[in-house]
Design a protein around this motif. Structure first.
Motif, PDB file in Angstrom:
ATOM      1  N   ASP A 144       3.405 -19.883 -34.706  1.00  0.00           N
ATOM      2  CA  ASP A 144       4.734 -19.948 -34.084  1.00  0.00           C
ATOM      3  C   ASP A 144       4.756 -20.981 -32.970  1.00  0.00           C
ATOM      4  OD1 ASP A 144       5.599 -17.961 -35.795  1.00  0.00           O
ATOM      5  OD2 ASP A 144       5.431 -16.358 -34.291  1.00  0.00           O
ATOM      6  N   THR A 169       7.024 -24.623 -32.774  1.00  0.00           N
ATOM      7  CA  THR A 169       8.014 -24.894 -31.723  1.00  0.00           C
ATOM      8  C   THR A 169       7.416 -25.706 -30.580  1.00  0.00           C
ATOM      9  OG1 THR A 169       7.508 -22.807 -30.613  1.00  0.00           O
ATOM     10  CG2 THR A 169       9.280 -22.770 -32.252  1.00  0.00           C
ATOM     11  N   LYS A 196       9.411 -27.977 -28.305  1.00  0.00           N
ATOM     12  CA  LYS A 196      10.332 -27.330 -27.363  1.00  0.00           C
ATOM     13  C   LYS A 196       9.603 -26.658 -26.209  1.00  0.00           C
ATOM     14  CE  LYS A 196      13.253 -26.239 -31.272  1.00  0.00           C
ATOM     15  NZ  LYS A 196      13.712 -25.159 -32.125  1.00  0.00           N
TER      16      LYS A 196
END
Length: 98
Positions: A44, A48, A51
């Motif tokens: 995960d 991401t 970001k």
């Protein structure tokens, strides 16, 4: 990435083996200086990462390349005591073959 953790008193010369006391020191070091993630959390995180705000401690994942008995008897108690997530890759052919 580890292969096997064994008791300190066993004399098995192999670069694949880490003695229990050294493993404990390494895990304490990792816990102090890294954010230890489960494999799912690491996936995960990587998905991401663009970001993410730069973290104070970089992420790390603890893995074992084989399901050796020493990892159960020596590494598992250390990891549980320090509440560290980890992943074990087990060779299913070896398990099926006894």
């Amino acid at each position: 990435m580890y292969h096997e953790v064994l008791p300190d008193n066993l004399d098995i010369p192999s670069w694949l083996v880490v003695r229990e006391a050294r493993f404990r020191r390494q895990m304490r070091y990792l816990k102090r200086h890294f954010r230890i993630l489960s494999m799912d959390a690491a996936v995960d995180y990587l998905a991401t990462a663009a970001k993410q705000v730069k973290a104070r401690r970089p992420p790390a994942v603890i893995t074992f390349d084989d399901g050796y008995a020493g990892n159960f008897s020596c590494a598992l108690p250390v990891l549980r005591a320090l509440q560290l997530p980890f992943t074990v890759y087990v060779s299913t052919a070896m398990v099926a073959g006894g």
